[in-house]
Design a protein around this motif. Structure first.
Motif, PDB file in Angstrom:
ATOM      1  N   ASN A 226       0.808  -1.226   0.000  1.00 20.00           N
ATOM      2  CA  ASN A 226       0.000   0.000   0.000  1.00 20.00           C
ATOM      3  C   ASN A 226       0.840   1.274   0.000  1.00 20.00           C
ATOM      4  O   ASN A 226       0.289   2.356  -0.211  1.00 20.00           O
ATOM      5  N   ASN A 283      -0.249   1.392   5.225  1.00 21.51           N
ATOM      6  CA  ASN A 283       0.667   1.393   4.078  1.00 21.51           C
ATOM      7  C   ASN A 283       1.481   0.102   4.029  1.00 21.51           C
ATOM      8  O   ASN A 283       1.862  -0.358   2.954  1.00 21.51           O
ATOM      9  N   PRO A 287      -3.085  -4.191  -1.214  1.00 28.15           N
ATOM     10  CA  PRO A 287      -4.424  -3.819  -1.683  1.00 28.15           C
ATOM     11  C   PRO A 287      -5.528  -4.820  -1.327  1.00 28.15           C
ATOM     12  O   PRO A 287      -6.686  -4.425  -1.174  1.00 28.15           O
TER      13      PRO A 287
END
Length: 351
Positions: A226, A283, A287
């Protein structure tokens, strides 16, 4: 020079003979010869040797197969056919993940205390410590071997799963996808393997930018983590003039698409990534962590809660990735999606 070029093929010949004759001394000699020959071999030699070594994996004695799997993976990285090499490697990965889940209980019931560091070089030492207290059988040895060799199996698995055809087949089968998640709930992290097995090749994603009340449809292609998603979203939305803010530099964007960065370009956080229920999407995740809402992946972008920078670069440097903007949502559609969302949590663990 010609002898050096043939060294890898001869080392594989020696391994085949050692396994056929079940000669432990010759087997050790073959592994030693292989490790040196692979480093010096030309690409054509690795291409030829990879499938030959992969075919031998099921016959290699327990405790050494992870080492051979890494050698096969090295050949794949230098051009050997990933399809031809993948089946025995991924079968070994699956078996290792099944066996490794038994190790913590075995250790607690025998030696106890802090779990040993995973290091295949001290496999024999750990076997001796457990055997001295609780004896040793094939099942116990399998658990110890899997624990100590798991990093090797992950390296080999990643080498073949970096190839789209192998990855799609593994995802469609689903066995490894489920196993790696179960194994990762224990002590094993397996992040490199997990993220590859969950990687999207062509996944639609609805993105809502809450501060501006705008929405977008994007498509996710081979994004490893991410950090990459975050940065490419900033490029599309800020760099594309859809929302206000500081867009990432061209160098940072290229590093997250297909370039090898020159030095360590810095990316800056522009958003706080959130699920529809307000929970944070880290992060450090990937995904696939973004939940489905009524059959669609829905990501909410809120203002960052604190400043953050990181070194730009793909989690899987060998894989180019991209994020494409397919449509800007109408106000009505955006409001309909926003109605499905809850407020952002002040802190990720807040209820």
């Amino acid at each position: 020079m010609i002898f050096r070029e043939r060294a890898l093929s001869k080392a594989v010949d020696r391994l085949e003979r050692a396994l056929e004759e079940q000669d432990e001394v010759l087997l050790n000699e073959a592994f030693h010869a292989l490790s040196g020959a692979i480093q010096d071999a030309k690409p054509a030699s690795r291409v030829e040797a990879g499938p030959r070594m992969a075919a031998l994996l099921p016959r290699v004695p327990m405790g050494a197969e992870g080492i051979l799997a890494v050698m096969v993976g090295a050949c794949v990285e230098h051009g050997a056919d990933p399809q031809a090499c993948s089946e025995p490697i991924l079968a070994g990965v699956g078996e290792a993940m099944r066996d490794v889940m038994e190790f913590p209980a075995l250790w607690e019931d025998t030696v106890g205390g802090e779990l040993p560091e995973r290091n295949h070089l001290v496999l024999g030492e750990v076997v001796e410590r457990i055997a001295a207290i609780g004896g040793m059988d094939a099942r116990k040895f399998g658990a110890v071997s899997a624990w100590m060799q798991l990093p090797l199996w992950e390296m080999a698995g990643v080498a073949v799963l970096l190839h789209a055809g192998v990855r799609r087949a593994a995802q469609a089968d689903g066995t490894l996808v489920a196993l790696v998640e179960e194994a990762a709930r224990g002590d094993a992290d397996l992040k490199c393997l997990r993220y590859l097995l969950k990687m999207f090749e062509d996944e639609p994603l609805v993105v809502l930018h809450r501060p501006s009340g705008t929405g977008y449809r994007v498509r996710v292609t081979r994004i490893g983590d991410n950090f990459q998603l975050h940065t490419l979203l900033a490029h599309l939305l800020v760099g594309g003039g859809h929302i206000a803010g500081d867009a990432p530099s061209a160098e940072v964007v290229a590093a997250y698409r297909d370039a090898v960065p020159d030095g360590q370009p810095q990316a800056t956080g522009v958003f706080n990534l959130c699920a529809a229920d307000g929970s944070w999407i880290w992060n450090e995740g990937c995904p696939a962590d973004i939940p489905l809402v009524d059959g669609e992946r829905l990501l909410v972008l809120d203002p960052p809660t604190y400043g953050r920078t990181w070194n730009a670069g793909r989690f899987y440097p060998a894989l180019p990735g991209d994020l494409t903007l397919e449509a800007v949502l109408t106000r009505a559609d955006t409001e309909a999606y926003l109605a499905k969302t809850g407020p952002t949590r002040a802190w990720p663990d807040a209820a």
